[in-house]
Structure formats: structure tokens, C-alpha cells
Design an enzyme around this catalytic site. Structure first.
Site, PDB file in Angstrom:
ATOM      1  N   SER A 176      31.263  -8.912  24.626  1.00  0.00           N
ATOM      2  CA  SER A 176      31.540  -7.937  25.676  1.00  0.00           C
ATOM      3  C   SER A 176      30.823  -8.351  26.962  1.00  0.00           C
ATOM      4  O   SER A 176      31.045  -9.435  27.477  1.00  0.00           O
ATOM      5  CB  SER A 176      31.125  -6.536  25.204  1.00  0.00           C
ATOM      6  OG  SER A 176      31.703  -5.540  26.022  1.00  0.00           O
ATOM      7  N   LYS A 221      34.852  18.837  36.890  1.00  0.00           N
ATOM      8  CA  LYS A 221      33.493  18.309  36.928  1.00  0.00           C
ATOM      9  C   LYS A 221      32.911  18.146  35.525  1.00  0.00           C
ATOM     10  O   LYS A 221      32.081  17.270  35.285  1.00  0.00           O
ATOM     11  CB  LYS A 221      32.598  19.248  37.753  1.00  0.00           C
ATOM     12  CG  LYS A 221      31.172  18.755  37.943  1.00  0.00           C
ATOM     13  CD  LYS A 221      31.137  17.448  38.702  1.00  0.00           C
ATOM     14  CE  LYS A 221      29.704  16.980  38.940  1.00  0.00           C
ATOM     15  NZ  LYS A 221      29.661  15.682  39.620  1.00  0.00           N
TER      16      LYS A 221
END
Length: 285
Positions: free
Chosen positions: A102, A154
Site C-alpha cells: 500500500s 457533518k
């Protein structure tokens, strides 16, 4: 006899061995755990600058042992290595130890050549987000949770609320964009030798030998053997590392003894440590 002695003396006095600076990139990227700041551009900037500033060194060796982590920090480190290599006109030789997966592999792409052990773990070219859902838990415990936001989304991906399809779709769109950036980097740096394989960018990972066959690394070997073959038997490796600072030293914001830690802070450290452990375990390490 005198001529032989003179040759020996000249060799000792004037034939100085090639010195290759070595910088280690070891650990999860961008993830701080107790007593360890994590791998980041901030932690590597000084040793990288010092290594590339060694004028007589023809190359810089980067040793990577990382299961990945932050794509942002990985990219920043990659860019810094390439910028320093071009500014100082030096080759970059990357050596993979246990794993370069990764974000660890993203940093490895900065190498002009990548060398891996046959049993190294290489690849995992993908993006993953993980978490937990505690929707029913707080109900069973009789806990009332209160969340107040300015902005309708949010509290996206709230672990204590049922999954929202719009939230998941938004997250996946972000992952797809980051993944595409990663793929472009791999193709840009390795495109000429990459093998056409449908699993190459799937997130799978391979041994060093398999990675070589796929074109993800250039050769199988180890740092000592490769450097001796390239620069001579007398080549010297000089480890360049950041200045060590004790966690309780003045000015160290990560100091665990800079006052007593709150329970919340200790809990965050524990979670960070568990996340780091999970990254390593993903590759059987």
C-alpha cells in the site's frame, strides 16, 4: 617486495571505499503510537536531506519495511525523495525488507530500482477504510447519544448511526479517486515493465519473487550483496537517521511524560496501536 608494499600503501591511503547513505522507512505511515511518532514526511525530511547532500555518494539507498498507512504522507515522502534525487543527481535504490505494501509500496516507487527479498510482501495497490458499527450497543447499554451539527452531513459515517447509502457512495468516490492516483503513479514509474494482469491493481499483494515477475520490483536480492556488486567489495553503508529525542524531552510534543495523559488520550493511543497492529497482521506479520 618494495613495489608490492608501495602498492599496498597507496591503496590504503588513496583508494577510499564508496560510501552509500542508507535511510530506513520503517513502520506504519502517518500513524502515531505510544513512544513512536509514526512514519511521516516530518520524521524523514532531515535524514533524507542529509543523505542526499553527501556529495561523493553516487546513490542513496532507501530500506522500506512498511504495511502502509496515510496515502497523503506516502505521496509526500515519495515526492520529497524524487525531488532530492533530481536536485542532487543521485540514483535511488530501494530495498524491501518484510513488506512494502500500500503506502509502503507507493514510497518504493521513488526508487530508480526496487530490490526485494524473495519472501518480501509487495503490492496491495488499493485503498481501504475500516471501522465499526455500534448502532445496537448503546441501546442495550441504555445510553442516550446527542449529536449537534451545522451542516446536514457533518456527522457522515457515524459509527453509532445506521449506515447511509449516500454516505457510503461518497466515501467510495473518494477511495476511487485516491486509487486512480496510486495506479497512475505505478504506471508512470513502472509502466514499461508491468505485466498485464487483471489483479495488479485489485489490492492483492505478492511475494518478492511474484512481484518481480509482475514488474513491481526489478530484482531479488539484499542490500549488502547488491551494493557490493554495484560499487565494489569495500563499499560502506552509512545509516542516516533522525536525531533521537526522548519522549519526555523538552519540545517533544509527542512526549508521553509531558504531564499526565488524560484517559481519553490513553484510549486514543491504544486504538492507534491496535490499528497499527492490524495493518501488519493483514500481511501475516
Amino acid at each position: 617486495m618494495f613495489d608490492e608494499f608501495r602498492q599496498w600503501l597507496n591503496k590504503k591511503l588513496f583508494d577510499k571505499p564508496t560510501v552509500i547513505p542508507v535511510v530506513r522507512v520503517s513502520g506504519a505511515i502517518g500513524m502515531a503510537v505510544p513512544l513512536r511518532p509514526g512514519v511521516s514526511l516530518a520524521s524523514l525530511a532531515a535524514p533524507l536531506k542529509k543523505a542526499f547532500s553527501m556529495k561523493k555518494a553516487p546513490a542513496v539507498a532507501i530500506v522500506i519495511n512498511s504495511p502502509g498507512g496515510s496515502p497523503v504522507q506516502s505521496n509526500l515522502i515519495y515526492k520529497r525523495i524524487r525531488a532530492l534525487a533530481e536536485e542532487n543527481e543521485k540514483d535511488v535504490l530501494v530495498f524491501v525488507e518484510d513488506v512494502a505494501a500500500s503506502g509502503g509500496y507507493m514510497i518504493a516507487l521513488a526508487g530508480d530500482e526496487i530490490v526485494a527479498d524473495p519472501s518480501s510482501i509487495v503490492g496491495s495497490i488499493g485503498v481501504v477504510s475500516q471501522g465499526f458499527g455500534f448502532v445496537g450497543l448503546i441501546d442495550k447499554l441504555g445510553i442516550e447519544r446527542r449529536v449537534y451539527t451545522a451542516g446536514t452531513r457533518k456527522a457522515i459515517l457515524d459509527a453509532f448511526a445506521p449506515e447511509n447509502e449516500d454516505d457510503i457512495e461518497h466515501l467510495k468516490s473518494l477511495q476511487a479517486e485516491i486509487h486512480e492516483t496510486f495506479i497512475d503513479m505505478v504506471k508512470g514509474r513502472r509502466g514499461d515493465i508491468l505485466r498485464d494482469d487483471e489483479d495488479l491493481f485489485s489490492g492483492l499483494f505478492w511475494t518478492g519473487t511474484q512481484a518481480r515477475d509482475l514488474g513491481l520490483v526489478d530484482q531479488i536480492g539484499d542490500i549488502r550483496s547488491v551494493l557490493r556488486e554495484r560499487f565494489g567489495e569495500s563499499v560502506e553503508m552509512k545509516l542516516v537517521s533522525a536525531e533521537k529525542r526522548f519522549p519526555w524531552s523538552r519540545g517533544n510534543g509527542a512526549g508521553v511524560f509531558a504531564g499526565l495523559k488524560s484517559e481519553a488520550s490513553l484510549a486514543e493511543d491504544m486504538v492507534a496501536a491496535l490499528e497499527t497492529r492490524a495493518l501488519w497482521q493483514r500481511y501475516g506479520l
